[in-house]
Write a protein that holds these residues in place. Structure first.
Motif, mmCIF file in Angstrom:
data_model
loop_
_atom_site.group_PDB
_atom_site.id
_atom_site.type_symbol
_atom_site.label_atom_id
_atom_site.label_comp_id
_atom_site.label_asym_id
_atom_site.label_seq_id
_atom_site.Cartn_x
_atom_site.Cartn_y
_atom_site.Cartn_z
ATOM 1 N N SER A 37 0.812 -1.219 0.000
ATOM 2 C CA SER A 37 0.000 0.000 0.000
ATOM 3 C C SER A 37 0.847 1.271 0.000
ATOM 4 N N LYS A 38 2.160 1.116 -0.071
ATOM 5 C CA LYS A 38 3.011 2.309 -0.191
ATOM 6 C C LYS A 38 2.742 2.979 -1.532
ATOM 7 N N MET A 39 2.921 4.277 -1.596
ATOM 8 C CA MET A 39 2.646 5.054 -2.804
ATOM 9 C C MET A 39 3.481 4.571 -3.982
ATOM 10 N N SER A 40 4.755 4.284 -3.743
ATOM 11 C CA SER A 40 5.628 3.859 -4.840
ATOM 12 C C SER A 40 5.212 2.505 -5.400
ATOM 13 N N GLU A 41 4.794 1.567 -4.550
ATOM 14 C CA GLU A 41 4.361 0.247 -5.004
ATOM 15 C C GLU A 41 3.052 0.344 -5.782
ATOM 16 N N VAL A 42 2.134 1.162 -5.302
ATOM 17 C CA VAL A 42 0.848 1.319 -5.994
ATOM 18 C C VAL A 42 1.080 1.944 -7.367
ATOM 19 N N SER A 43 1.941 2.971 -7.454
ATOM 20 C CA SER A 43 2.192 3.630 -8.746
ATOM 21 C C SER A 43 2.883 2.678 -9.716
ATOM 22 N N ASP A 44 3.765 1.799 -9.234
ATOM 23 C CA ASP A 44 4.414 0.825 -10.118
ATOM 24 C C ASP A 44 3.401 -0.179 -10.661
ATOM 25 N N LYS A 45 2.453 -0.610 -9.841
ATOM 26 C CA LYS A 45 1.477 -1.620 -10.256
ATOM 27 C C LYS A 45 0.444 -1.062 -11.237
ATOM 28 N N VAL A 46 0.062 0.203 -11.113
ATOM 29 C CA VAL A 46 -0.968 0.771 -11.998
ATOM 30 C C VAL A 46 -0.374 1.498 -13.204
ATOM 31 N N SER A 47 0.926 1.625 -13.278
ATOM 32 C CA SER A 47 1.533 2.311 -14.418
ATOM 33 C C SER A 47 1.286 1.550 -15.724
ATOM 34 N N GLY A 48 1.137 0.257 -15.685
ATOM 35 C CA GLY A 48 0.830 -0.562 -16.861
ATOM 36 C C GLY A 48 -0.559 -0.271 -17.406
ATOM 37 N N GLN A 49 -1.451 0.251 -16.624
ATOM 38 C CA GLN A 49 -2.815 0.557 -17.062
ATOM 39 C C GLN A 49 -2.934 1.998 -17.550
ATOM 40 N N GLY A 50 -1.859 2.724 -17.553
ATOM 41 C CA GLY A 50 -1.875 4.097 -18.036
ATOM 42 C C GLY A 50 -2.139 5.117 -16.953
ATOM 43 N N LEU A 51 -2.199 4.741 -15.749
ATOM 44 C CA LEU A 51 -2.420 5.684 -14.648
ATOM 45 C C LEU A 51 -1.071 6.163 -14.129
ATOM 46 N N LYS A 52 -1.023 7.428 -13.749
ATOM 47 C CA LYS A 52 0.210 7.970 -13.185
ATOM 48 C C LYS A 52 -0.134 8.856 -12.001
ATOM 49 N N PRO A 53 0.819 9.118 -11.104
ATOM 50 C CA PRO A 53 0.505 9.917 -9.919
ATOM 51 C C PRO A 53 0.192 11.370 -10.294
ATOM 52 N N LEU A 54 -0.630 11.996 -9.482
ATOM 53 C CA LEU A 54 -1.005 13.400 -9.701
ATOM 54 C C LEU A 54 0.148 14.321 -9.321
ATOM 55 N N ASN A 55 0.331 15.370 -10.127
ATOM 56 C CA ASN A 55 1.342 16.369 -9.790
ATOM 57 C C ASN A 55 0.702 17.555 -9.093
ATOM 58 N N THR A 56 -0.591 17.733 -9.313
ATOM 59 C CA THR A 56 -1.321 18.830 -8.679
ATOM 60 C C THR A 56 -2.255 18.244 -7.643
ATOM 61 N N PRO A 57 -2.513 19.020 -6.607
ATOM 62 C CA PRO A 57 -3.427 18.502 -5.595
ATOM 63 C C PRO A 57 -4.855 18.402 -6.160
ATOM 64 N N PRO A 58 -5.693 17.553 -5.587
ATOM 65 C CA PRO A 58 -7.066 17.426 -6.077
ATOM 66 C C PRO A 58 -7.856 18.705 -5.824
ATOM 67 N N GLN A 59 -8.856 18.935 -6.669
ATOM 68 C CA GLN A 59 -9.674 20.134 -6.552
ATOM 69 C C GLN A 59 -11.044 19.719 -5.994
ATOM 70 N N LYS A 60 -11.590 20.628 -5.231
ATOM 71 C CA LYS A 60 -12.886 20.394 -4.631
ATOM 72 C C LYS A 60 -13.963 20.892 -5.573
ATOM 73 N N ILE A 61 -14.968 20.089 -5.834
ATOM 74 C CA ILE A 61 -16.084 20.477 -6.706
ATOM 75 C C ILE A 61 -17.251 20.826 -5.792
ATOM 76 N N GLU A 62 -17.759 22.017 -6.044
ATOM 77 C CA GLU A 62 -18.910 22.467 -5.260
ATOM 78 C C GLU A 62 -20.133 22.510 -6.164
ATOM 79 N N VAL A 63 -21.210 22.006 -5.671
ATOM 80 C CA VAL A 63 -22.473 22.008 -6.395
ATOM 81 C C VAL A 63 -23.437 22.910 -5.637
ATOM 82 N N GLU A 64 -24.052 23.811 -6.354
ATOM 83 C CA GLU A 64 -25.010 24.704 -5.719
ATOM 84 C C GLU A 64 -26.351 24.005 -5.606
ATOM 85 N N LYS A 65 -26.981 24.193 -4.500
ATOM 86 C CA LYS A 65 -28.297 23.625 -4.290
ATOM 87 C C LYS A 65 -29.347 24.611 -4.774
ATOM 88 N N LYS A 66 -30.334 24.138 -5.412
ATOM 89 C CA LYS A 66 -31.399 25.022 -5.908
ATOM 90 C C LYS A 66 -32.585 24.998 -5.032
#
Length: 124
Positions: free
Chosen positions: A95-124
């Motif tokens: 579950s270490k970050m480096s092991e997870v990134s090595d295992k999913v790199s074959g599927q085309g996934l790579k680690p994020l360089n930017t932090p995640p963004q929060k999505i806000e939805v307005e209530k009507k």
């Protein structure tokens, strides 16, 4: 006095000479008394002691069986504990970050360089 001592000694010798036949008869009578009378009179006590011996033997067997079971379970617990520790160690390693990134790199996934963004939805 000396005459009395002489007569006492002769009486003792006569008793000693008749003693072997008398002793043999006494031994036979004693054996018969032990064989039949003793056994009949003490049968309840003998049965009680026999019962106690059987209970004692059964208790020993039961205790030994329990000790074997305890030792077997203790060994099984130690094996399960080592299995748990080894699986936990593997999970922590995988579950270490480096092991997870090595295992999913074959599927085309790579680690994020930017932090995640929060999505806000307005209530009507």
């Amino acid at each position: 006095m000396q005459d009395e001592a002489f007569f006492d000694e002769t009486e003792q010798l006569e008793e000693a000479s008749s003693a072997p036949t008398d002793t043999a008869a006494r031994k036979r009578a004693w054996r018969l008394r032990i064989n039949y009378r003793f056994i009949v009179q003490h049968t309840p006590y003998i049965l009680f002691l026999s019962g106690l011996a059987l209970v004692y033997i059964a208790n020993i067997h039961y205790t030994e069986k329990k000790i074997w079971d305890i030792n077997r379970l203790d060994k099984e617990i130690r094996e399960l504990k080592w299995d748990y520790i080894s699986r936990k160690s593997d999970l922590m390693y995988n579950s270490k970050m480096s092991e997870v990134s090595d295992k999913v790199s074959g599927q085309g996934l790579k680690p994020l360089n930017t932090p995640p963004q929060k999505i806000e939805v307005e209530k009507k």
